[in-house]
Design a protein around this motif. Structure first.
Motif, PDB file in Angstrom:
ATOM      1  N   ARG A   1      23.058 -13.243 -38.781  1.00 27.91           N
ATOM      2  CA  ARG A   1      23.387 -11.872 -39.171  1.00 27.91           C
ATOM      3  C   ARG A   1      23.056 -10.953 -38.002  1.00 27.91           C
ATOM      4  NH1 ARG A   1      18.166 -11.778 -42.943  1.00 27.91           N
ATOM      5  NH2 ARG A   1      19.458 -13.136 -44.231  1.00 27.91           N
ATOM      6  N   GLU A   2      23.551  -9.754 -38.056  1.00 24.46           N
ATOM      7  CA  GLU A   2      23.261  -8.819 -36.982  1.00 24.46           C
ATOM      8  C   GLU A   2      21.789  -8.433 -36.993  1.00 24.46           C
ATOM      9  OE1 GLU A   2      25.263  -4.818 -35.165  1.00 24.46           O
ATOM     10  OE2 GLU A   2      24.821  -4.826 -37.301  1.00 24.46           O
TER      11      GLU A   2
ATOM     12  N   THR B   1      26.044  -3.397 -40.724  1.00 19.16           N
ATOM     13  CA  THR B   1      26.521  -4.237 -41.823  1.00 19.16           C
ATOM     14  C   THR B   1      25.468  -5.246 -42.207  1.00 19.16           C
ATOM     15  OG1 THR B   1      28.202  -5.849 -42.477  1.00 19.16           O
ATOM     16  CG2 THR B   1      27.587  -5.822 -40.173  1.00 19.16           C
ATOM     17  N   ARG B   2      25.565  -5.753 -43.417  1.00 19.08           N
ATOM     18  CA  ARG B   2      24.636  -6.781 -43.887  1.00 19.08           C
ATOM     19  C   ARG B   2      25.368  -8.115 -44.055  1.00 19.08           C
ATOM     20  NH1 ARG B   2      20.002  -6.012 -45.253  1.00 19.08           N
ATOM     21  NH2 ARG B   2      20.004  -7.714 -46.746  1.00 19.08           N
ATOM     22  N   GLN B   3      26.491  -8.256 -43.345  1.00 19.80           N
ATOM     23  CA  GLN B   3      27.231  -9.498 -43.446  1.00 19.80           C
ATOM     24  C   GLN B   3      26.421 -10.652 -42.878  1.00 19.80           C
ATOM     25  OE1 GLN B   3      31.350  -9.603 -42.232  1.00 19.80           O
ATOM     26  NE2 GLN B   3      31.482  -7.379 -42.344  1.00 19.80           N
ATOM     27  N   GLU B   4      26.676 -11.854 -43.410  1.00 23.05           N
ATOM     28  CA  GLU B   4      26.064 -13.076 -42.915  1.00 23.05           C
ATOM     29  C   GLU B   4      27.146 -14.103 -42.674  1.00 23.05           C
ATOM     30  OE1 GLU B   4      23.093 -14.642 -45.457  1.00 23.05           O
ATOM     31  OE2 GLU B   4      21.565 -13.206 -44.852  1.00 23.05           O
ATOM     32  N   PHE B   5      26.845 -15.054 -41.798  1.00 23.67           N
ATOM     33  CA  PHE B   5      27.766 -16.155 -41.533  1.00 23.67           C
ATOM     34  C   PHE B   5      26.956 -17.443 -41.507  1.00 23.67           C
ATOM     35  CE2 PHE B   5      29.836 -19.034 -38.455  1.00 23.67           C
ATOM     36  CZ  PHE B   5      31.036 -19.235 -39.132  1.00 23.67           C
TER      37      PHE B   5
ATOM     38  N   VAL C   1      18.417 -17.257 -39.193  1.00 23.96           N
ATOM     39  CA  VAL C   1      17.442 -17.552 -40.243  1.00 23.96           C
ATOM     40  C   VAL C   1      17.760 -18.918 -40.826  1.00 23.96           C
ATOM     41  CG1 VAL C   1      16.941 -15.165 -40.860  1.00 23.96           C
ATOM     42  CG2 VAL C   1      18.824 -16.357 -41.978  1.00 23.96           C
ATOM     43  N   THR C   2      16.717 -19.584 -41.298  1.00 24.63           N
ATOM     44  CA  THR C   2      16.876 -20.907 -41.897  1.00 24.63           C
ATOM     45  C   THR C   2      16.523 -20.837 -43.361  1.00 24.63           C
ATOM     46  OG1 THR C   2      16.335 -22.038 -39.837  1.00 24.63           O
ATOM     47  CG2 THR C   2      16.111 -23.302 -41.868  1.00 24.63           C
TER      48      THR C   2
ATOM     49  N   LEU D   1      33.024 -10.623 -33.375  1.00 19.74           N
ATOM     50  CA  LEU D   1      33.976  -9.540 -33.124  1.00 19.74           C
ATOM     51  C   LEU D   1      33.994  -8.546 -34.274  1.00 19.74           C
ATOM     52  CD1 LEU D   1      36.982 -11.513 -31.582  1.00 19.74           C
ATOM     53  CD2 LEU D   1      35.371  -9.998 -30.391  1.00 19.74           C
ATOM     54  N   THR D   2      33.922  -9.056 -35.495  1.00 23.23           N
ATOM     55  CA  THR D   2      33.885  -8.186 -36.676  1.00 23.23           C
ATOM     56  C   THR D   2      32.656  -7.287 -36.657  1.00 23.23           C
ATOM     57  OG1 THR D   2      35.018  -9.890 -37.968  1.00 23.23           O
ATOM     58  CG2 THR D   2      33.894  -8.154 -39.195  1.00 23.23           C
ATOM     59  N   LEU D   3      31.504  -7.863 -36.281  1.00 21.73           N
ATOM     60  CA  LEU D   3      30.280  -7.071 -36.233  1.00 21.73           C
ATOM     61  C   LEU D   3      30.366  -5.975 -35.193  1.00 21.73           C
ATOM     62  CD1 LEU D   3      27.361  -9.696 -36.478  1.00 21.73           C
ATOM     63  CD2 LEU D   3      28.216  -8.198 -38.264  1.00 21.73           C
ATOM     64  N   ARG D   4      30.899  -6.300 -34.023  1.00 25.85           N
ATOM     65  CA  ARG D   4      30.906  -5.338 -32.928  1.00 25.85           C
ATOM     66  C   ARG D   4      31.838  -4.174 -33.201  1.00 25.85           C
ATOM     67  NH1 ARG D   4      28.175  -7.680 -28.606  1.00 25.85           N
ATOM     68  NH2 ARG D   4      27.998  -5.537 -27.893  1.00 25.85           N
TER      69      ARG D   4
END
Length: 680
Positions: A175-176, A134-138, A166-167, A126-129
């Motif tokens: 990430r997006e 953004t370059r955020q990762e989770f 990604v691993t 939801l934050t990404l959309r």
């Protein structure tokens, strides 16, 4: 190559003055290495534990009397590397495409991730959309089981096509996907999602059709995007039906019969493996000569690792587009240039950097002398006895405790005016012109042809004239000069010059910079935090004991941050500690070392560095390197030789023969430094 004459409180590690950091407290001794090329023999050990130059002979030391089994000496991190055919020094960064034949619709994220993580992932989405690019990762957490990791990759991408997974072994992050965001600006959200599901499924013979689009310019933009981003996977075409036009995307046919002889394959599908033995020659120089003789490109050769120049080395290689028969026909010609080929055979795929278990070393150290004791002050017998005791203690300590896992000077180009890490720093700053000028700085004060050509380029900026002066053996220099002759010496021209080099050559300079930082980090860690594991250190650990599966994988290591309780109770040993190589996916220690990394990178102007140079197609994810390295199958022999003399007592010279194995990316010269207590 003469070893230093004394041990001081301050020594230089690859040109950087830092406190001397040894693990053991023995006295050590002096000597000289690489007096002769054959004093330094390196034999690659493949992923099956075999020496590449001796068929059927295991590298575990079963035929070496007095050598313990490699497996018995290994700690969990070594077992993990062997079972997974990985090197801890590899970047361990892989795409999420695991190719597992499981229906993503049958995978429930709540069941796989746990409801709490699944809910957090939904919130992250939801934050990404709602935000701009953004370059955020989770982080989804750590997954020890390989099959489970594959299922997580597919399920997440099926549920959220706009995410990329990604691993960083064995952690999975999301990430997006920037490609998704770009496509969603051209087509509807539903179409973008459906297209990415189609791409991810990779069902042979399938196709996907976008909605009707009668705007020709818009269709052209979509065609160009798909060709640019997915051209190797798909082909696109506009079709008209009942007055409307739409774009249809089909997967390219990449299938081929499973069983075909080498003669039936096309030239591009032929791969031939061989073992290369070279003497006093760089790996890339050897490749350049073989490529010219065979009429292929240097990039058609692949290898597991680069070997020393001043040594006799044996390593595996694979060449593309050359049959085994054709390679055998060239053997005699190659031998005239000091290149010996053996074990030539057809294979199905190229080699990959890091696909080796390590290297075996057979070394000779000559002219041995005790520290601070002149040969003139003691008899031959006394000196030999003294050396025997020093060597026994030194080898015993290093076998038991290992050595600081520094990168060796060859990583940076020892003896050169400008070392490789400075070129890498300029590239990370995307200062292409400075990087080129540093690359072409003469190696020394000599007036040999390569240095003359480099000086001419720096003085005149004339790539064409400099190319005429540059010897044919200097392949990288000539490639760059040829590119600048065509594109100019502006920033764009210099970028084209770097792009003219193979990817492995370009990324080498960035790795050299990161290696320099790692060396300094290791010295700082030992100097400030000592030889004990501290709170906030990073270590490899296991998630407990588990039974081996059909692949031989038992349990997976993971990066763990040491707690205060674990420090107090001594759960971990120093050999478990990992230090990160800088990159865009690693975590840093959660103690004073984390602050040190941040300050160190900021001093070089890399405080906000993404460790990507998109213009050169370079990405540095980073990795974790053990603070200590352990030699395996370590044996030695002290030899005494008499020199010719007259009536007086003959003078004897002691030499030391050392035999040991090291994991990939560990340096024999650094191991010798710990044994002898001298910098090389």
């Amino acid at each position: 190559m003469q070893i230093c004459n004394n041990v001081t409180m301050k020594q230089e590690i690859d040109g950087v003055s830092i406190p001397a950091c040894f693990i053991s407290s023995h006295e050590g001794f002096h000597g000289s290495i690489k007096n002769f090329v054959k004093d330094f023999v390196v034999t690659e050990i493949d992923t099956n534990g075999q020496w590449v130059n001796k068929e059927g002979r295991a590298a575990a030391g079963a035929d070496q009397p007095g050598c313990a089994s490699r497996n018995k000496a290994h700690k969990p991190v070594d077992e993990y590397k062997q079972k997974n055919h990985l090197s801890v020094t590899d970047c361990m960064y892989v795409s999420g495409d695991c190719g597992v034949d499981v229906s993503p619709d049958s995978l429930d994220l709540g069941m796989i991730l746990g409801q709490s993580v699944s809910n957090e992932l939904e919130q992250f989405v939801l934050t990404l959309r709602d935000e701009r690019p953004t370059r955020q990762e989770f982080s989804l957490g750590f997954f020890a089981d390989k099959q489970l990791r594959a299922n997580v990759h597919r399920a997440v991408r099926h549920r959220f096509p706009f995410l990329m997974t990604v691993t960083i072994q064995p952690e999975i992050r999301v990430r997006e996907d920037p490609d998704y965001r770009e496509l969603s600006q051209l087509v509807t959200e539903d179409e973008a999602e459906d297209f990415f599901r189609f791409i991810d499924a990779k069902v042979q013979g399938s196709s996907y059709t976008f909605g009707p689009d009668d705007n020709k310019e818009h269709r052209t933009a979509v065609h160009h995007f798909l060709s640019r981003k997915f051209g190797k996977l798909v082909e696109t075409k506009s079709f008209s039906d009942q007055g409307s036009t739409a774009i249809t995307v089909r997967l390219r046919d990449r299938g081929r019969p499973k069983k075909r002889s080498a003669d039936e394959r096309s030239e591009d599908e032929i791969y031939t493996a061989f073992t290369l033995c070279k003497e006093n020659l760089e790996t890339l120089e050897a490749i350049s000569y073989m490529a010219a003789a065979l009429g292929v490109l240097p990039s058609d050769f692949t290898y597991a690792g680069i070997k020393d120049k001043r040594a006799v080395t044996y390593q595996s290689m694979v060449v593309k587009k050359v049959s085994a028969l054709r390679l055998m026909e060239k053997k005699a010609e190659f031998e005239k240039r000091g290149l010996r080929l053996s074990h030539v055979r057809s294979v199905s795929e190229p080699l990959r950097i890091g696909r080796l278990q390590g290297n075996h070393f057979d070394l000779v150290v000559r002219d041995l002398r005790p520290h601070g004791v002149s040969g003139a002050h003691c008899s031959n017998a006394d000196r030999h006895t003294r050396l025997a005791a020093l060597v026994k203690e030194a080898v015993g300590n290093v076998k038991a405790r290992g050595f600081v896992n520094y990168y060796g000077p060859q990583r940076f180009g020892s003896g050169q005016s400008v070392q490789s890490d400075r070129v890498g720093l300029a590239l990370l700053k995307e200062d292409m012109v400075s990087a080129v000028r540093l690359f072409f700085t003469p190696e020394n004060e000599n007036d040999d042809p390569p240095n003359q050509a480099k000086r001419h380029f720096l003085q005149t900026d004339n790539a064409k004239e400099s190319l005429a002066l540059m010897p044919l053996s200097k392949v990288r220099e000539r490639l760059m000069l040829r590119a600048m002759n065509r594109y100019g010496t502006s920033a764009d021209g210099c970028a084209q010059a770097w792009l003219s080099l193979p990817h492995s050559s370009r990324v080498f300079y960035l790795h050299a910079y990161c290696s320099r930082v790692w060396n300094e980090a290791a010295a700082h860690r030992l100097t400030t935090l000592g030889h004990s594991v501290r709170k906030g250190d990073l270590v490899w650990t296991h998630d407990g004991q588990s039974q081996a599966d059909d692949s031989g994988e038992t349990s997976c290591a993971q990066i763990h941050v040491v707690t205060d309780h674990e420090e107090q109770t001594g759960v971990f040993e120093l050999q478990h500690v990992q230090l990160p190589m800088p990159g865009n996916t690693v975590k840093y220690p959660e103690n004073s070392m984390g602050t040190w990394y941040k300050e160190r990178l900021s001093r070089d102007g890399l405080g906000d560095c993404r460790f990507r140079v998109s213009g050169l197609k370079l990405n540095i994810p980073g990795c974790y390197r053990p603070l200590l390295a352990m030699p395996h199958n370590f044996s030695y022999q002290l030899q005494e030789a008499s020199s010719k003399g007259g009536e007086e007592e003959k003078k004897t010279q002691d030499s030391l023969v050392l035999n040991f194995d090291l994991d990939s990316s560990c340096y024999a010269t650094v191991c010798l430094r710990e044994v002898m207590k001298c910098d090389l």
